[in-house]
Scaffold this active site. Structure first.
Site, PDB file in Angstrom:
ATOM      1  N   GLY A   1     -45.519  46.771   0.881  1.00  0.00           N
ATOM      2  CA  GLY A   1     -44.342  45.918   0.986  1.00  0.00           C
ATOM      3  C   GLY A   1     -43.380  46.305  -0.113  1.00  0.00           C
TER       4      GLY A   1
ATOM      5  CB  CYS B   1     -32.095  21.201 -14.235  1.00  0.00           C
ATOM      6  SG  CYS B   1     -30.382  20.797 -13.947  1.00  0.00           S
ATOM      7  CD  GLU B   2     -37.938  24.245 -14.008  1.00  0.00           C
ATOM      8  OE1 GLU B   2     -38.441  24.838 -14.996  1.00  0.00           O
ATOM      9  OE2 GLU B   2     -38.462  23.268 -13.471  1.00  0.00           O
TER      10      GLU B   2
ATOM     11  CD  GLU C   1     -52.297  45.381   5.249  1.00  0.00           C
ATOM     12  OE1 GLU C   1     -52.878  45.009   6.256  1.00  0.00           O
ATOM     13  OE2 GLU C   1     -52.463  44.841   4.134  1.00  0.00           O
TER      14      GLU C   1
ATOM     15  NE  ARG D   1     -41.560  40.451  -8.536  1.00  0.00           N
ATOM     16  CZ  ARG D   1     -41.648  41.197  -9.619  1.00  0.00           C
ATOM     17  NH1 ARG D   1     -40.567  41.514 -10.289  1.00  0.00           N
ATOM     18  NH2 ARG D   1     -42.807  41.629 -10.047  1.00  0.00           N
TER      19      ARG D   1
ATOM     20  N   GLY E   1     -50.033  47.230  -2.407  1.00  0.00           N
ATOM     21  CA  GLY E   1     -50.240  47.281  -3.847  1.00  0.00           C
ATOM     22  C   GLY E   1     -49.658  48.488  -4.538  1.00  0.00           C
TER      23      GLY E   1
ATOM     24  CE1 TYR F   1     -46.027  36.023  -9.718  1.00  0.00           C
ATOM     25  CE2 TYR F   1     -44.045  37.222  -9.087  1.00  0.00           C
ATOM     26  CZ  TYR F   1     -45.192  36.529  -8.741  1.00  0.00           C
ATOM     27  OH  TYR F   1     -45.498  36.354  -7.425  1.00  0.00           O
TER      28      TYR F   1
HETATM   29  C1  LIG Z   1     -48.728  41.069   0.081  1.00  0.00           C
HETATM   30  C2  LIG Z   1     -49.643  41.858   0.927  1.00  0.00           C
HETATM   31  C3  LIG Z   1     -49.421  43.229   1.125  1.00  0.00           C
HETATM   32  C4  LIG Z   1     -48.294  43.977   0.479  1.00  0.00           C
HETATM   33  O1  LIG Z   1     -48.458  44.074  -0.882  1.00  0.00           O
HETATM   34  P1  LIG Z   1     -47.455  44.937  -1.762  1.00  0.00           P
HETATM   35  O2  LIG Z   1     -47.953  44.723  -3.131  1.00  0.00           O
HETATM   36  O3  LIG Z   1     -46.103  44.387  -1.515  1.00  0.00           O
HETATM   37  O4  LIG Z   1     -47.562  46.353  -1.307  1.00  0.00           O
HETATM   38  C5  LIG Z   1     -50.279  43.922   1.954  1.00  0.00           C
HETATM   39  N1  LIG Z   1     -51.315  43.305   2.566  1.00  0.00           N
HETATM   40  C6  LIG Z   1     -51.564  41.998   2.391  1.00  0.00           C
HETATM   41  C7  LIG Z   1     -52.723  41.397   3.093  1.00  0.00           C
HETATM   42  C8  LIG Z   1     -50.748  41.233   1.568  1.00  0.00           C
HETATM   43  O5  LIG Z   1     -50.999  39.934   1.390  1.00  0.00           O
END
Ligand SMILES: *Cc1c(COP(=O)(O)O)cnc(C)c1O
Length: 424
Positions: free
Chosen positions: A273, A340-341, A271, A309, A230, A313
Site C-alpha cells: 500500500g 484543539c489538540e 500487497e 500520522r 510492509g 505516531y
Molecule cells: C495494511 C495492510 C497491507 C499494506 O501494508 P503497507 O504497509 O501499506 O504495504 C497489506 N496487507 C494487509 C493485510 C494490511 O492490513
C-alpha cells in the site's frame, strides 16, 4: 528521498495556480510516479511466474487511484465491505480481490461472496465453520508468533491479533479440505514500513517453508503464497530507500530453489500500500497565521483531519516551502493546524526558511494513510483530493467534506424506544 524531484518539478511551478483554482488545502497525487512504481515492481519480480501486486486499498481508497492500479494488472487487498465495493466499482472481480479481514462478521462474508466472490483469506480457524458457502479456493493468514521477531512498527507477532498460529496451520488447511476446499493459498503480513530488504526476503522464505510443511502433511500444492505488504519508504531525506533490486534477486532465487526441489512453484502475491502511493502524494496547505510565543508557530489551513500520522505516531513528514527551497533554513518553527489538540502539528521545531503568510507548503509523503486516515473530530473536515495526470492536467478526484456531510448523520427519523418496565 521523500517526494521525487520529478514530482516536485511538475507540481511546484503550478502550485499557486492550483491553490487559486481549487483553494487549499488539498492532497495531490502523481499519476506518473504511481505508474513508475507499479511498473518497477512488475519488472523486478518478472522472474517469478504469476507475480501479482494486490494494492492495499486502505492506503489510498480513491476510485481514480484504484483505476491506475487496475490498469497495471493489479488486484486489490480489501478488509471491509466499503473496500470490496470500491474494488468492484473499478471492475475487479473474483481472484482479482483478496479479502483479508479479521474478526469477520456474517455480513462481510455475504458481501465477499457477491458478484463472483473473491479470494477469502481467513484470519482464524474458528471462522472455517462460519463461512456460509465454503469456496473452492481458500487462503489462511499465517502468524509466525515467536518464530519471527516483528519489525519495529508492526511489533511482536506474539502480540498481534492476526492470523493462525504455527501449531494451527496444518489443521486449518485440513479442516478447509473437509469443508470442500480444493485450491489453496497462504498469506502472511509481518512488517510495516520496513526499509531493511532482508526482512522481506525472510518473509518469502518463511511462507515457502510453511507451504512445504503443509504440503508434506496434507499433499496440498499451493497455488500462491502472499508475502503481504510492509515495503517501506524513506520519510526522512537521510533514510536510505529499500534496496528493491537485491530484495527481488534474493526472493526470486528462493522461488527458483523451491521449483527445483518440488517441480512446481506457487505464484507470488504481495500487497503493498504505502510503497505504491506514499511518496506520490503530498498535502498542499497555505500559511495563514504566524504566532510568536514561547515558540514560533506557523499556522496552516490544513490540520490533522487531513493527515494524522505526525500527531498519531510522531511521524516525520518532510516539507518544502514552495519557491523557498533554496533559501537558508535559518528559522525554527512548529507548523500547526487548528485542532484543539496540541499534537496537531505537521512539524515540530523544524529548521525551515522564513515563512510568510500566504506561502504555500508541500507536506511530503501523504499518498498513503493520509486522507484515508482523516477524521472529523472537532468538526474539522477532510480536504479534497486532486490527481496530477501524466499529461500535466489536474483533476479533482474527491471534493472536500462540507458541513452538510457533517450534519448528514443527524438527519434521521425519530426512533424512541420504551423498554418494558421491570416490575418488582
Ligand atoms: C495494511 C495492510 C497491507 C499494506 O501494508 P503497507 O504497509 O501499506 O504495504 C497489506 N496487507 C494487509 C493485510 C494490511 O492490513
Amino acid at each position: 528521498m521523500p517526494m521525487s524531484q520529478s514530482f516536485k518539478d511538475r507540481l511546484f511551478p503550478i502550485a499557486a495556480q492550483l491553490v487559486d483554482h481549487y483553494g487549499s488545502p488539498f492532497h495531490i497525487y502523481d499519476e506518473v510516479g504511481i505508474r513508475e512504481t507499479g511498473e518497477m515492481l512488475k519488472k523486478i519480480f518478472s522472474g517469478i511466474d504469476g507475480f501479482r501486486e494486490y494494492y492495499a486499498v486502505k492506503a489510498l481508497p480513491n476510485p481514480s487511484i484504484l483505476k491506475l492500479m487496475f490498469d497495471m494488472g493489479f488486484g486489490f487487498d480489501c478488509s471491509s465491505i466499503g473496500e470490496l465495493r470500491l474494488s468492484r466499482q473499478v471492475g475487479a472481480r473474483g481472484e482479482q480481490i483478496m479479502f483479508t479481514s479479521n474478526n469477520t462478521n456474517q455480513v462481510e462474508f455475504a458481501v465477499a461472496a457477491e458478484e463472483g466472490g473473491c479470494v477469502l483469506n481467513l484470519d482464524d480457524i474458528s471462522l472455517i465453520d462460519k463461512v456460509p458457502e465454503f469456496p473452492e479456493l481458500i487462503c489462511f493468514r499465517y502468524n509466525p508468533g515467536p518464530r519471527r521477531t516483528g519489525n519495529v512498527i508492526i511489533g511482536n507477532p506474539v502480540e498481534a491479533k492476526y492470523g493462525v498460529t504455527h501449531e494451527q496451520v496444518v489443521s486449518a488447511y485440513r479442516q478447509a479440505q473437509q469443508r470442500g476446499a480444493k485450491r489453496f493459498g497462504l498469506h502472511t503480513m509481518v512488517a510495516s514500513n520496513e526499509l531493511d530488504y532482508t526482512y522481506m526476503v525472510e518473509t518469502a522464505r518463511m511462507v515457502l517453508e510453511i507451504a512445504e510443511l503443509v504440503e508434506s502433511e496434507l499433499g496440498i500444492k499451493f497455488e500462491f503464497v502472499n508475502i503481504g505488504g510492509g515495503f517501506g519508504i524513506p520519510y526522512s531525506p537521510d533514510q536510505a530507500p529499500l534496496d528493491v533490486d537485491s530484495m527481488a534477486a534474493e526472493i526470486t532465487a528462493l522461488f527458483n530453489a523451491f521449483r527445483a526441489k518440488h517441480q512446481y512453484v506457487p505464484r507470488m502475491y504481495m500487497e503493498s500500500g504505502r510503497f505504491m502511493t506514499g511518496p506520490h502524494g503530498c498535502l498542499i496547505t497555505s500559511a495563514i497565521n504566524h504566532k510568536n510565543i514561547y515558540r514560533d508557530y506557523i499556522g496552516v489551513d490544513a490540520c490533522m483531519s487531513a493527515l494524522m500520522r505526525p500527531a498519531m505516531y510522531g511521524a516525520y513528514h518532510h516539507l518544502d516551502v514552495i519557491g523557498k527551497e533554496a533559501l537558508p533554513k535559518d528559522h525554527i518553527y512548529d507548523v500547526s493546524g487548528s485542532l484543539c489538540e496540541n499534537n496537531d502539528k505537521f512539524a515540530v521545531q523544524r529548521e525551515l526558511p522564513k515563512i510568510d503568510e500566504g506561502d504555500i507548503l508541500a507536506i511530503h509523503d501523504t499518498g498513503a494513510h493520509g486522507h484515508a486516515m482523516g477524521f472529523q473530530y472537532n468538526a474539522k473536515l477532510r480536504p479534497k483530493e486532486l490527481l496530477l495526470r501524466a499529461d500535466g492536467s489536474v483533476e479533482l478526484i474527491r471534493r472536500e467534506e462540507t458541513l452538510d456531510d457533517y450534519f448528514a448523520t443527524l438527519n434521521f427519523k425519530v426512533d424512541q424506544f420504551h423498554p418494558a418496565q421491570n416490575k418488582g
